[in-house]
Enzyme design. Structure first.
Site, mmCIF file in Angstrom:
data_model
loop_
_atom_site.group_PDB
_atom_site.id
_atom_site.type_symbol
_atom_site.label_atom_id
_atom_site.label_comp_id
_atom_site.label_asym_id
_atom_site.label_seq_id
_atom_site.Cartn_x
_atom_site.Cartn_y
_atom_site.Cartn_z
ATOM 1 N N GLY A 1 0.783 -1.231 0.000
ATOM 2 C CA GLY A 1 0.000 0.000 0.000
ATOM 3 C C GLY A 1 0.812 1.278 0.000
ATOM 4 O O GLY A 1 0.282 2.352 -0.283
ATOM 5 N N GLY B 1 15.535 6.563 -7.744
ATOM 6 C CA GLY B 1 16.280 6.644 -6.493
ATOM 7 C C GLY B 1 17.775 6.748 -6.697
ATOM 8 O O GLY B 1 18.300 6.504 -7.785
ATOM 9 N N ASP C 1 18.741 4.189 -1.740
ATOM 10 C CA ASP C 1 18.910 2.745 -1.629
ATOM 11 C C ASP C 1 20.237 2.432 -0.944
ATOM 12 O O ASP C 1 21.297 2.872 -1.396
ATOM 13 C CB ASP C 1 18.881 2.101 -3.016
ATOM 14 C CG ASP C 1 19.012 0.591 -2.944
ATOM 15 O OD1 ASP C 1 17.989 -0.081 -2.712
ATOM 16 O OD2 ASP C 1 20.137 0.076 -3.120
ATOM 17 N N TYR D 1 27.474 -2.590 1.908
ATOM 18 C CA TYR D 1 28.164 -1.502 1.220
ATOM 19 C C TYR D 1 29.150 -0.802 2.154
ATOM 20 O O TYR D 1 30.037 -0.073 1.690
ATOM 21 C CB TYR D 1 27.166 -0.473 0.678
ATOM 22 C CG TYR D 1 26.178 -0.998 -0.347
ATOM 23 C CD1 TYR D 1 26.373 -2.231 -0.969
ATOM 24 C CD2 TYR D 1 25.060 -0.256 -0.691
ATOM 25 C CE1 TYR D 1 25.458 -2.709 -1.893
ATOM 26 C CE2 TYR D 1 24.140 -0.731 -1.622
ATOM 27 C CZ TYR D 1 24.344 -1.963 -2.210
ATOM 28 O OH TYR D 1 23.428 -2.440 -3.126
ATOM 29 N N LYS E 1 3.497 4.175 -1.138
ATOM 30 C CA LYS E 1 3.939 4.776 -2.391
ATOM 31 C C LYS E 1 5.461 4.817 -2.410
ATOM 32 O O LYS E 1 6.091 5.271 -1.458
ATOM 33 C CB LYS E 1 3.365 6.192 -2.502
ATOM 34 C CG LYS E 1 3.533 6.841 -3.863
ATOM 35 C CD LYS E 1 2.829 8.190 -3.890
ATOM 36 C CE LYS E 1 2.991 8.867 -5.248
ATOM 37 N NZ LYS E 1 2.310 10.182 -5.275
ATOM 38 N N LYS F 1 19.262 -3.608 3.047
ATOM 39 C CA LYS F 1 19.253 -5.023 2.682
ATOM 40 C C LYS F 1 19.949 -5.889 3.734
ATOM 41 O O LYS F 1 20.955 -5.482 4.311
ATOM 42 C CB LYS F 1 19.939 -5.225 1.320
ATOM 43 C CG LYS F 1 19.408 -4.313 0.229
ATOM 44 C CD LYS F 1 20.155 -4.496 -1.076
ATOM 45 C CE LYS F 1 19.800 -3.381 -2.050
ATOM 46 N NZ LYS F 1 20.467 -2.107 -1.721
ATOM 47 N N PRO G 1 8.827 6.106 -4.512
ATOM 48 C CA PRO G 1 9.364 6.894 -5.626
ATOM 49 C C PRO G 1 10.094 5.980 -6.605
ATOM 50 O O PRO G 1 10.911 5.147 -6.190
ATOM 51 C CB PRO G 1 10.326 7.866 -4.929
ATOM 52 C CG PRO G 1 9.836 7.948 -3.515
ATOM 53 C CD PRO G 1 9.327 6.577 -3.210
#
Length: 337
Positions: free
Chosen positions: A13, A20, A47, A52, A15, A81, A17
């Site tokens: 549900g 990114g 993200d 990373y 939203k 992640k 964008p």
């Protein structure tokens, strides 16, 4: 000129964008300034990933922007992640908690399983031994997903998803999943369009998200003879027609296909230039030509597979090719009408 607001609605549900900033390969000392520049330029989607190694600096940049009134937390979308060493059910929540601490956030908008392979906890991925590579196991993956579902219940993540999953592996996950993944984030660019995987994700209500949409020119294990989408004559001609760059055409192509797309840069000028891809309006002939560039050419080949496993086996090539994608009932009715 204001950038066009491209967005998708997730199956949960929320939203999301559709454009990114990616932070993979963004070095410490650079990534914070890149995030700050992106938010000031108008990006609403960042993200991230634990592996990373830069989430602490990103968290500092986010707090700086919040305090300066550049953006409000509720107005931006943050993804991170779960790394492959934290696939055990009991490790999922602590891993997410560490990411939240580093990013200085109370919740994530989206948390993904970074990949289907599991590694032994505490191993050094720069010197991964085969016995530390536990590989892919559907039962273990199901338990990882159960842990991910618990994050939604506890409010640590508003939505959960997957990354680098094939049709075959997603089908396995859905056999026991209580929550359908909101997103599958995978490699996707004009030379590797993954149309069947996209159609499959569409059929399951899973948003298809593209990383490396420019082919990632700085990727590891780059082949000497690999073609470069940014040098392709068709893309160059379409870019000339619209008065934009080849990179902007690649990014716009992803948006026009209905994908969520991640563009990575640490240079403020390039960050702004990439965002202008949201202003490009491709016509049907542009899309026809761009779709014709698909070579089914996967560029990122460095995934840490167990010894004896071929790339075709790892990516479930035969199984995915044999799979028949069923259209959702609503789409089928519209087609019949």
């Amino acid at each position: 000129m204001m950038s066009k607001e491209w967005s998708v609605t997730l199956n949960a549900g929320a939203k999301m964008p559709a454009f990114g900033l990616g932070t993979w390969q963004s070095k410490p000392g650079e990534v914070g300034a890149a995030v700050e520049a992106a938010l000031k330029a108008g990006y609403k989607h960042i993200d991230c990933a634990h592996i990373y190694g830069n989430e602490g600096e990103i968290g500092q940049a986010l707090q700086k922007c919040f305090k300066e009134g550049v953006v409000k937390r509720e107005d931006i979308f943050i993804t991170s992640k779960l790394w492959n060493t934290d696939h055990a059910f009991e490790d999922v929540e602590p891993a997410c908690a560490l990411t939240l601490k580093n990013l200085q956030l109370d919740y994530l908008d989206l948390y993904l399983i970074h990949g289907p392979l599991s590694f032994k906890k505490g191993c050094n991925i720069m010197n991964l031994k085969d016995e530390e590579n536990l590989g892919y196991n559907p039962d273990r993956c199901a338990k990882t997903w159960e842990g991910m579902e618990g994050l939604v219940e506890k409010g640590m993540a508003k939505a959960i998803g997957i990354s680098n999953f094939t049709i075959t592996k997603t089908e396995n996950l859905l056999k026991t999943a209580k929550i359908v993944p909101a997103v599958n984030q995978v490699e996707c660019h004009p030379f590797f369009q993954q149309q069947k995987l996209k159609e499959y994700c569409d059929s399951k209500g899973i948003t298809f998200e593209a990383y490396s949409p420019l082919g990632n020119p700085g990727r590891p294990m780059k082949g000497e003879d690999d073609p470069n989408p940014l040098e392709d004559p068709v893309i160059a001609e379409i870019a000339k027609k619209h008065g934009v760059t080849p990179a902007q055409i690649c990014l716009s192509f992803a948006l026009h296909r209905g994908l969520v797309v991640l563009a990575k840069s640490v240079k403020p000028s390039r960050i702004e230039e990439n965002l202008k891809a949201t202003q490009v309006e491709l016509d049907s002939e542009d899309m026809r030509q761009l779709r014709g560039l698909d070579k089914n050419l996967r560029f990122l080949r460095f995934f840490m597979m167990k010894e004896g496993l071929t790339a075709e086996e790892f990516w479930d090539v035969k199984g995915d090719e044999a799979f028949t994608v069923k259209q959702p009932e609503e789409k089928r009715q519209k087609t019949e009408d």
